[in-house]
Scaffold this motif. Structure first.
Motif, PDB file in Angstrom:
ATOM      1  N   ILE A  67       0.956  -1.294  -0.236  1.00 42.14           N
ATOM      2  CA  ILE A  67       0.044   0.219  -0.075  1.00 42.14           C
ATOM      3  C   ILE A  67       0.748   1.104   0.078  1.00 42.14           C
ATOM      4  O   ILE A  67       0.591   1.474  -0.751  1.00 42.14           O
ATOM      5  N   ILE A  68       2.004   1.376   0.794  1.00 41.73           N
ATOM      6  CA  ILE A  68       3.272   2.175   0.780  1.00 41.73           C
ATOM      7  C   ILE A  68       3.635   2.688  -0.853  1.00 41.73           C
ATOM      8  O   ILE A  68       4.066   3.996  -1.598  1.00 41.73           O
ATOM      9  N   LEU A  69       4.097   1.768  -0.983  1.00 37.70           N
ATOM     10  CA  LEU A  69       4.833   1.587  -2.170  1.00 37.70           C
ATOM     11  C   LEU A  69       2.909   1.598  -3.251  1.00 37.70           C
ATOM     12  O   LEU A  69       4.084   3.128  -4.516  1.00 37.70           O
ATOM     13  N   GLY A  70       2.367   1.709  -3.882  1.00 35.05           N
ATOM     14  CA  GLY A  70       1.431   2.026  -4.297  1.00 35.05           C
ATOM     15  C   GLY A  70       0.942   3.985  -3.816  1.00 35.05           C
ATOM     16  O   GLY A  70       1.254   4.344  -5.062  1.00 35.05           O
ATOM     17  N   ILE A  71       0.958   4.563  -3.006  1.00 33.02           N
ATOM     18  CA  ILE A  71       0.817   5.744  -2.742  1.00 33.02           C
ATOM     19  C   ILE A  71       1.594   6.554  -3.231  1.00 33.02           C
ATOM     20  O   ILE A  71       2.588   7.684  -3.778  1.00 33.02           O
ATOM     21  N   SER A  84      13.637  -6.911  -5.130  1.00 29.21           N
ATOM     22  CA  SER A  84      13.275  -7.474  -6.601  1.00 29.21           C
ATOM     23  C   SER A  84      11.875  -7.757  -7.012  1.00 29.21           C
ATOM     24  O   SER A  84      11.671  -6.896  -8.049  1.00 29.21           O
ATOM     25  N   ASN A  85      11.162  -7.571  -5.942  1.00 27.81           N
ATOM     26  CA  ASN A  85       9.683  -7.776  -6.775  1.00 27.81           C
ATOM     27  C   ASN A  85       9.276  -6.371  -6.359  1.00 27.81           C
ATOM     28  O   ASN A  85       8.741  -5.558  -6.894  1.00 27.81           O
ATOM     29  N   PHE A  86       9.679  -5.934  -5.417  1.00 28.68           N
ATOM     30  CA  PHE A  86       9.030  -4.354  -5.309  1.00 28.68           C
ATOM     31  C   PHE A  86       9.766  -4.043  -6.293  1.00 28.68           C
ATOM     32  O   PHE A  86       8.558  -2.887  -7.497  1.00 28.68           O
ATOM     33  N   THR A  87      10.545  -4.086  -7.531  1.00 28.98           N
ATOM     34  CA  THR A  87      11.446  -3.239  -7.970  1.00 28.98           C
ATOM     35  C   THR A  87      10.096  -3.831  -9.309  1.00 28.98           C
ATOM     36  O   THR A  87      10.567  -2.339 -10.164  1.00 28.98           O
ATOM     37  N   LEU A  98       2.269 -12.739  -7.944  1.00 29.21           N
ATOM     38  CA  LEU A  98       2.648 -11.661  -7.407  1.00 29.21           C
ATOM     39  C   LEU A  98       1.200  -9.912  -7.985  1.00 29.21           C
ATOM     40  O   LEU A  98       1.137  -9.652  -7.903  1.00 29.21           O
ATOM     41  N   PHE A  99       0.421 -11.842  -8.710  1.00 27.51           N
ATOM     42  CA  PHE A  99      -0.811 -10.624  -9.249  1.00 27.51           C
ATOM     43  C   PHE A  99      -1.292 -10.066  -7.605  1.00 27.51           C
ATOM     44  O   PHE A  99      -2.362  -8.706  -8.064  1.00 27.51           O
ATOM     45  N   VAL A 100      -1.461 -10.766  -6.302  1.00 26.36           N
ATOM     46  CA  VAL A 100      -2.258  -9.489  -5.618  1.00 26.36           C
ATOM     47  C   VAL A 100      -1.525  -8.762  -4.950  1.00 26.36           C
ATOM     48  O   VAL A 100      -1.772  -7.430  -4.895  1.00 26.36           O
ATOM     49  N   PRO A 101       0.164  -8.458  -4.727  1.00 18.58           N
ATOM     50  CA  PRO A 101       0.904  -7.177  -4.494  1.00 18.58           C
ATOM     51  C   PRO A 101       0.272  -6.231  -5.904  1.00 18.58           C
ATOM     52  O   PRO A 101       0.571  -5.500  -5.502  1.00 18.58           O
ATOM     53  N   LEU A 102       0.523  -7.151  -7.141  1.00 21.44           N
ATOM     54  CA  LEU A 102       0.418  -6.086  -8.398  1.00 21.44           C
ATOM     55  C   LEU A 102      -0.678  -5.317  -8.226  1.00 21.44           C
ATOM     56  O   LEU A 102      -1.280  -3.948  -7.964  1.00 21.44           O
TER      57      LEU A 102
END
Length: 592
Positions: A236-240, A380-383, A414-418
């Motif tokens: 959520i923080i990354l999305g913001i 890597s996932n966050f990238t 990674l569908f859910v975090p995406l």
């Protein structure tokens, strides 16, 4: 002449033996193959330029490599001024304008111009992408094929969407994301009639890419760490963060362009832009070129190689210095890209958006891992997810972002975090920025197609098609008798524009206005047109009013006819009946 005969015979055979549906499928295959070929060509030309520069003696000296983008911009400037003699256009906006206002007709020159200007810009280190120019060239190919086979506007629009999907599928090997991009960005209707040609074009384009380039992929990465519920807050923080970065991306784009408007000549823009890019590259080398190598290094966990040689190499043992440099890349990638465009370069914004997103995602992960609270997340996932967040925000294309990263990673772990990050980014950006970099100017001109059918139909309509000019024009000094004999008696209309000697509309007269005095001969010489005329309820301005404005003026004024003013002078009338008839016809054509 022989070529025209061959085409004529093909057209005859097509009308005899091939149905419209099957013909569109065949064209989709052809356009997919050609789109793949265009993408391969533009990539190879660019890589060829980069290879030659890397092998040269000059480029081997790292201290002066940052002057190369200036050389590239200079070459593009000379090409545009003396060879093509056309200004460098932005790829996607020019296609969208063609779809809305030019019936999807693109000039043949747009097939090859992006294949020259974009590689010169990106190959010499300009901070731009190649995807936009590849889409532009492929779209011009599809438009001209459509013209060759005399397809209608709606089919030509679909074929341009096939070209865009093909170019993306070829570069990223992601056919599903390519289809969704065509639907989201080009506002195509997602029906079975359009879905199948888009799918065919995407698949044939991917096969073309495989044939020429093998099975190599842009991002060689497989997801090792899957989604964990405890990481939800971090996504959520990354999305913001990506939402705020997307707003920044859009704002800085227009701010840099506004800054360059103060320079009167293209030469001045080139010099100032080139120097600015050189300074940025000296301190932040990863801004050089497209940036795929930078993304891959971050995915591999090799941030030192991603950063390259910088003036801060002695301090890279400190992770916070690395984080600061990555933040610098996040901030200055948008500046470098826009400066390249404003200085006269050619390229696209999609890949720079991904570079910026990858840097931001990596920064967020590094801060989480090093802040001292004991949290550990996959950098890597966050990238990857950071790239999706920026694509969703900058392009307003959330589904494209989700499926592009899902296909790049070869699965849906990674569908859910995406979905979490992309939805947050899109919501924040959409509420702050109404239109994307692609669509803002088009929206201001009333030339933007959207998924709103009513709005799109009005955008596609042409004002010229509903203007009527068979009205008898009166002069305000004419007597009532002259008006009856020279106007009413010879006209089949019940409306008369009153125009002075300078062709300015000074009023209108309805037949109802003179009905009670028409047969009073005592007034024929004693009263004039000026006595009976009155102002119309509103005016339509030819140069500035869109069809949406025209429709609104009819609604607000409750008028049946409104005059059209062109260049300050009377030009004709638009009637509500003709306007609604034209709207209904366009709506049927648009939705059929």
């Amino acid at each position: 002449m022989p070529t025209q005969n061959v085409i004529k015979r093909l057209l005859i055979l097509r009308y005899k033996y091939i149905s419209q549906k099957n013909f569109v499928f065949l064209l989709a295959i052809l356009i997919g193959l050609l789109s793949g070929l265009v993408s391969v060509t533009i990539k190879n030309i660019t890589y060829g330029i980069e290879w030659l520069l890397e092998k040269s003696i000059i480029v081997s000296q790292n201290s002066i490599y940052f002057i190369l983008p200036v050389i590239g911009l200079w070459l593009v400037y000379l090409f545009a001024k003396y060879v093509s003699k056309r200004p460098v256009e932005h790829a996607i906006p020019s296609i969208l304008f063609s779809l809305s206002k030019k019936n999807g007709l693109l000039k043949r020159s747009k097939i090859y111009l992006p294949l020259i200007t974009a590689p010169l810009t990106a190959g010499f280190g300009g901070s731009v992408g190649l995807l936009g120019p590849a889409i532009a060239s492929a779209s011009a190919v599809s438009s001209n094929i459509g013209q060759l086979f005399h397809v209608d506007r709606k089919t030509r629009t679909l074929l341009i969407g096939c070209a865009a999907a093909g170019a993306i599928a070829s570069i990223f090997q992601s056919p599903i994301a390519a289809i969704i991009f065509a639907v989201e960005v080009f506002s195509l209707d997602l029906t079975f009639a359009s879905l199948l040609p888009l799918l065919i074009a995407s698949v044939s384009s991917v096969l073309t890419s495989y044939f020429f380039l093998g099975n190599g992929v842009l991002f060689n990465y497989n997801v090792a760490t899957t989604f964990a519920l405890r990481d939800t807050l971090f996504f959520i923080i990354l999305g913001i963060g990506t939402g705020i970065a997307s707003i920044y991306f859009s704002k800085i784009y227009f701010a840099v362009y506004k800054f360059f408007e103060r320079f009167k000549t293209n030469g001045q823009k080139l010099i100032v832009g080139g120097l600015a890019i050189g300074v940025m590259l000296y301190f932040i080398p990863p801004l050089y070129g497209e940036g795929f190598g930078f993304i891959n290094d971050l995915l591999d966990g090799n941030h030192l190689h991603a950063l390259g040689k910088t003036p801060f190499d002695d301090y890279l043992d400190n992770i916070w210095v690395v984080i600061a440099l990555l933040i610098g890349i996040t901030i200055f990638k948008a500046v470098a890209m826009t400066t390249t465009f404003a200085a006269g370069g050619a390229g696209g914004i999609i890949i720079p958006t991904m570079v910026m997103g990858s840097a931001l995602g990596n920064v967020v992960a590094k801060i989480i891992n090093n802040i001292g609270f004991g949290f550990q997340v996959s950098e890597s996932n966050f990238t990857l997810i950071g790239m999706a967040g920026l694509i969703a925000g900058v392009l307003h294309a959330p589904l494209t972002a989700i499926f592009l990263i899902a296909e790049i990673t070869g699965g849906y772990q990674l569908f859910v975090p995406l979905m979490i990050t992309v939805s947050m980014s899109f919501i924040i950006t959409k509420n702050a920025v109404d239109h994307t970099i692609y669509t803002k100017e088009l929206a201001e001109k009333g030339a933007l197609l959207t998924h709103n059918k009513d709005q799109s139909v009005l955008t596609l309509m042409k004002l010229d098609s509903v203007i009527e000019q068979d009205f008898t024009v009166l002069n305000p000094e004419m007597s009532l008798g002259e008006m009856l004999h020279q106007g009413v008696a010879k006209s089949s209309r019940n409306l008369f524009p009153v125009v002075d000697d300078n062709q300015y509309l000074v009023g209108v007269i309805l037949l109802d206005d003179i009905r009670t005095v028409m047969f009073d001969q005592s007034l024929y010489e004693t009263t004039s047109v000026e006595t009976f005329m009155h102002n119309p309820p509103d005016y339509i301005y030819y140069e500035s009013d869109s069809m949406k404005d025209v429709m609104r003026k009819f609604q607000d004024s409750s008028a049946w006819n409104l005059p059209v003013i062109k260049g300050g002078s009377y030009y004709g009338f638009v009637s509500k009946s003709k306007l609604l008839t034209a709207y209904r016809r366009e709506l049927i054509n648009f939705t059929s």
